[in-house]
Design a protein around this motif. Sequence first.
Motif, PDB file in Angstrom:
ATOM      1  N   UNK A  91       0.822  -1.211   0.000  1.00 38.24           N
ATOM      2  CA  UNK A  91       0.000   0.000   0.000  1.00 38.24           C
ATOM      3  C   UNK A  91       0.857   1.262   0.000  1.00 38.24           C
ATOM      4  N   UNK A  92       1.984   1.233   0.689  1.00 35.78           N
ATOM      5  CA  UNK A  92       2.895   2.387   0.651  1.00 35.78           C
ATOM      6  C   UNK A  92       3.429   2.586  -0.767  1.00 35.78           C
ATOM      7  N   UNK A  93       3.730   1.504  -1.448  1.00 38.35           N
ATOM      8  CA  UNK A  93       4.226   1.577  -2.824  1.00 38.35           C
ATOM      9  C   UNK A  93       3.138   2.080  -3.764  1.00 38.35           C
ATOM     10  N   UNK A  94       1.947   1.589  -3.561  1.00 35.03           N
ATOM     11  CA  UNK A  94       0.768   2.003  -4.339  1.00 35.03           C
ATOM     12  C   UNK A  94       0.585   3.517  -4.233  1.00 35.03           C
ATOM     13  N   UNK A  95       0.674   4.025  -3.020  1.00 35.25           N
ATOM     14  CA  UNK A  95       0.511   5.460  -2.770  1.00 35.25           C
ATOM     15  C   UNK A  95       1.609   6.263  -3.456  1.00 35.25           C
ATOM     16  N   UNK A  96       2.830   5.755  -3.436  1.00 34.25           N
ATOM     17  CA  UNK A  96       3.964   6.422  -4.087  1.00 34.25           C
ATOM     18  C   UNK A  96       3.716   6.588  -5.576  1.00 34.25           C
ATOM     19  N   UNK A  97       3.200   5.555  -6.204  1.00 37.00           N
ATOM     20  CA  UNK A  97       2.921   5.598  -7.644  1.00 37.00           C
ATOM     21  C   UNK A  97       1.825   6.621  -7.939  1.00 37.00           C
ATOM     22  N   UNK A  98       0.766   6.614  -7.132  1.00 35.08           N
ATOM     23  CA  UNK A  98      -0.338   7.555  -7.332  1.00 35.08           C
ATOM     24  C   UNK A  98       0.135   8.998  -7.234  1.00 35.08           C
ATOM     25  N   UNK A  99       0.979   9.280  -6.259  1.00 35.50           N
ATOM     26  CA  UNK A  99       1.477  10.644  -6.062  1.00 35.50           C
ATOM     27  C   UNK A  99       2.341  11.108  -7.226  1.00 35.50           C
ATOM     28  N   UNK A 100       2.975  10.183  -7.919  1.00 38.48           N
ATOM     29  CA  UNK A 100       3.848  10.538  -9.039  1.00 38.48           C
ATOM     30  C   UNK A 100       3.098  11.304 -10.119  1.00 38.48           C
ATOM     31  N   UNK A 101       1.803  11.021 -10.264  1.00 40.79           N
ATOM     32  CA  UNK A 101       0.994  11.719 -11.266  1.00 40.79           C
ATOM     33  C   UNK A 101       0.025  12.696 -10.584  1.00 40.79           C
ATOM     34  N   UNK A 102       0.297  13.000  -9.306  1.00 36.52           N
ATOM     35  CA  UNK A 102      -0.539  13.881  -8.491  1.00 36.52           C
ATOM     36  C   UNK A 102      -1.962  13.328  -8.367  1.00 36.52           C
ATOM     37  N   UNK A 103      -2.039  12.010  -8.230  1.00 37.83           N
ATOM     38  CA  UNK A 103      -3.321  11.368  -7.984  1.00 37.83           C
ATOM     39  C   UNK A 103      -3.379  10.854  -6.559  1.00 37.83           C
ATOM     40  N   UNK A 104      -4.461  10.177  -6.239  1.00 35.80           N
ATOM     41  CA  UNK A 104      -4.543   9.504  -4.952  1.00 35.80           C
ATOM     42  C   UNK A 104      -4.858   8.034  -5.192  1.00 35.80           C
ATOM     43  N   UNK A 105      -4.668   7.223  -4.166  1.00 34.14           N
ATOM     44  CA  UNK A 105      -4.711   5.776  -4.341  1.00 34.14           C
ATOM     45  C   UNK A 105      -6.081   5.268  -4.766  1.00 34.14           C
ATOM     46  N   UNK A 106      -7.156   5.850  -4.252  1.00 32.88           N
ATOM     47  CA  UNK A 106      -8.473   5.316  -4.573  1.00 32.88           C
ATOM     48  C   UNK A 106      -8.849   5.547  -6.035  1.00 32.88           C
ATOM     49  N   UNK A 107      -8.174   6.465  -6.708  1.00 28.82           N
ATOM     50  CA  UNK A 107      -8.428   6.700  -8.134  1.00 28.82           C
ATOM     51  C   UNK A 107      -7.417   5.987  -9.030  1.00 28.82           C
ATOM     52  N   UNK A 108      -6.500   5.260  -8.434  1.00 27.81           N
ATOM     53  CA  UNK A 108      -5.395   4.655  -9.178  1.00 27.81           C
ATOM     54  C   UNK A 108      -5.578   3.141  -9.212  1.00 27.81           C
ATOM     55  N   UNK A 109      -5.837   2.612 -10.388  1.00 28.07           N
ATOM     56  CA  UNK A 109      -6.167   1.197 -10.553  1.00 28.07           C
ATOM     57  C   UNK A 109      -4.957   0.448 -11.105  1.00 28.07           C
TER      58      UNK A 109
END
Length: 421
Positions: A70-88
């Motif tokens: 989940x920490x890795x998931x969040x890192x990826x989402x932030x890279x595009x200025x997104x958040x985890x719940x919108x990142x599939x």
Amino acid sequence: MIYDVNSIREDFPILKRKIHGRELVYFDNAATTQRPKQVVEAIAKFYLYYNANVHRGFHTLSQEASQLFEESYEEIAKFINGNMEETILTINTTDAINIVAYGWGLRNLKKGDEIVTTVMEHHSNMLPWRELAELTGAKIKYVDITEDGELNYKDLESKITERTKIVAFTLASNVVGTINDYKKIVNLAHSVEAIVIADGAQYVPHVETDVKKMDVDFLAFSGHKMLGPTGIGILWGKKEILEEMKPFRVGGDTIKDVTLDNVVWHDLPWRFDAGTPHIAGVIGLAEAVRYLKKIGMDGVRAHDIELVKHTIKLMKEIDDIEILGPLDPEKRTGLVAFNIKGLHHHIVAKALDMYGIAVRSGGHCAHPLHYRLNYQGSVRASYYIYNTKEEVDYFVEKLQKIISVKERLATEPVENVCTGT
């Protein structure tokens, strides 16, 4: 930080390989990039010390793996200025686009609706829409390009109508390198309340990406084109649209509860993560993201421009070389596709390989674009963070060598060299 390409190269042991007795020059980054040691080590560390399924158990390993995931998931989402719940999580860009086509399009399109895309698309952002149109009775419209390989925005304006429901376009072409004006495309699409799907496979690895500013409804990209592992991609979508979508793939981890008569779908993003996810892939991609952030995406972009500018300058001095796409380096990402007059593109690629230079040849999964440009295919040199101007010099020097013997090479049967497309 100061962009130090020599220091960066030290993190990529594969660049020290010899190919046919020559130092490897890897110019096939638009197909897939190499991975730094840090990414490989992060994946290995997970498998060696933390390996367990996520969201499945209360034992220590599962809890540790879930936290790392989940920490890795969040890192990826932030890279595009997104958040985890919108990142599939997806398998790759192709998979992500298909999820939109079948998860949203199949349930929302009907006969008479229109899908607008462009002739410069990768097959992955063309064929799903054709299949969707066949299943729903919708109509496909293709936006043309200019002779310079840029999108024809007047044609775009004429193709978008009140019937348009989907506009699917590439942020950057994998052949001509053209970076498209997403603001203009998004504004036109939203003016008729169409949703916008952006193929970011060739864009996100090279240009700083902010989904909030872009205002696209969906963005798809792949991990393996930005230092990450294969088999992991991302579909970012606006929350309000994702909330309305039913998952395209269903099964384990997509639900909160199931009875024989009913199903309660999981919260975002988990309802779209059917089965065990690519845990190591997410961890590896997050490490790749950290690596790129450390360099700085402004540095990545500047490096691309420098290499492309240098390449085009040298190639323009050679009469036998035909460059595809805009000649302005600011208008394209880090790739240059070209042909040598009188030589098949596969022959050129194989000859370059004998000098240790890895390039791509063929239609690059964008056959309609090549046909529109009156080519059957092309040779593509594509760059990334570890490539150098010295490599470009060597590359162009060998192209001149190939041209000097092209009459002999032209007699070589292409089928004896390569059968790829």
